[in-house]
Design a protein around this motif. Sequence first.
Motif, PDB file in Angstrom:
ATOM      1  N   SER A  22       0.832  -1.205   0.000  1.00  0.00           N
ATOM      2  CA  SER A  22       0.000   0.000   0.000  1.00  0.00           C
ATOM      3  C   SER A  22       0.864   1.250   0.000  1.00  0.00           C
ATOM      4  O   SER A  22       0.607   2.209  -0.746  1.00  0.00           O
ATOM      5  N   HIS A  31       0.839   3.849  -3.187  1.00  0.00           N
ATOM      6  CA  HIS A  31      -0.209   4.824  -2.863  1.00  0.00           C
ATOM      7  C   HIS A  31      -0.278   6.006  -3.831  1.00  0.00           C
ATOM      8  O   HIS A  31      -1.338   6.584  -4.029  1.00  0.00           O
ATOM      9  N   ALA A  46      -6.032   8.977  -5.863  1.00  0.00           N
ATOM     10  CA  ALA A  46      -6.348   7.878  -4.950  1.00  0.00           C
ATOM     11  C   ALA A  46      -7.325   6.899  -5.595  1.00  0.00           C
ATOM     12  O   ALA A  46      -7.183   5.679  -5.451  1.00  0.00           O
ATOM     13  N   CYS A 103      -6.207   3.110  -7.275  1.00  0.00           N
ATOM     14  CA  CYS A 103      -6.773   1.803  -6.902  1.00  0.00           C
ATOM     15  C   CYS A 103      -6.869   0.896  -8.117  1.00  0.00           C
ATOM     16  O   CYS A 103      -6.560  -0.300  -8.042  1.00  0.00           O
ATOM     17  N   ILE A 146      -5.143   2.596  -0.313  1.00  0.00           N
ATOM     18  CA  ILE A 146      -4.835   3.593  -1.349  1.00  0.00           C
ATOM     19  C   ILE A 146      -6.003   4.564  -1.515  1.00  0.00           C
ATOM     20  O   ILE A 146      -5.809   5.778  -1.616  1.00  0.00           O
ATOM     21  N   HIS A 175      -6.114   7.226   1.450  1.00  0.00           N
ATOM     22  CA  HIS A 175      -4.873   7.806   1.989  1.00  0.00           C
ATOM     23  C   HIS A 175      -4.811   9.321   1.873  1.00  0.00           C
ATOM     24  O   HIS A 175      -3.871   9.939   2.362  1.00  0.00           O
TER      25      HIS A 175
END
Length: 224
Positions: free
Chosen positions: A53, A57, A75, A79, A103, A106
Amino acid sequence: MNIDTKHKRIIEIVQDKLTCSAHNLDHVFRVYNLCLLLSKHEKDVDLEVLIPSALLHDIARVEESEDKTGEIDHAILGCKIAEDILRKLEYEEEQIKKIKHCIMTHRFRTGNEPNTIEAKILFDSDKLDVIGACGIARTFMLSGQFGQRLTVNESLDNYLNANTVENGRIKDVSKHTPFIEYEVKFKKIPDKLYTKKAREIGKIRLEFMKEYFNRLKLEIQGIE
């Protein structure tokens, strides 16, 4: 494929993908190291979720930075990109789901709250890297990269209305400034962190940053 090989492959992919200065592999490794630090102060942290992760990220940061509409959220897009990478590396579906959650949550502006300890640690680690000495350095790296002015002669409200979209995402990064970033984002960070250790670190880093920006403002105004 063993876990070390997977991590090395992810690093290779991320290094090739991230070309923008403030979100390059150096940032990724700082976040990774902060994740490991914070994980030592929490219980039952799954490093096989946390480490990938942390490494992935910001995988979609370049796409967001190049988007002038403010519609791309790195973000959310990250993903999707991470899912493809993780499947090719033969991660289990449950691990992929947990990594995607980390992710997705975050950053401040997704509107999605981290609800696992791994996601909370990643959130905190990513935010800590934007304040303090590292945060100041990164801010001015971005400022130079996008040709930002040091200051801007308009009210904060006018700027936010003209150059941000829903959830506060920026339309045109070149119109942003380090002082605006400090006012709208950095000041709020310590109070938004989830883990106790991160909040302790955050308060120290923000105090240093506050002193710097106050001094910078005086020098710009010609006041000693």
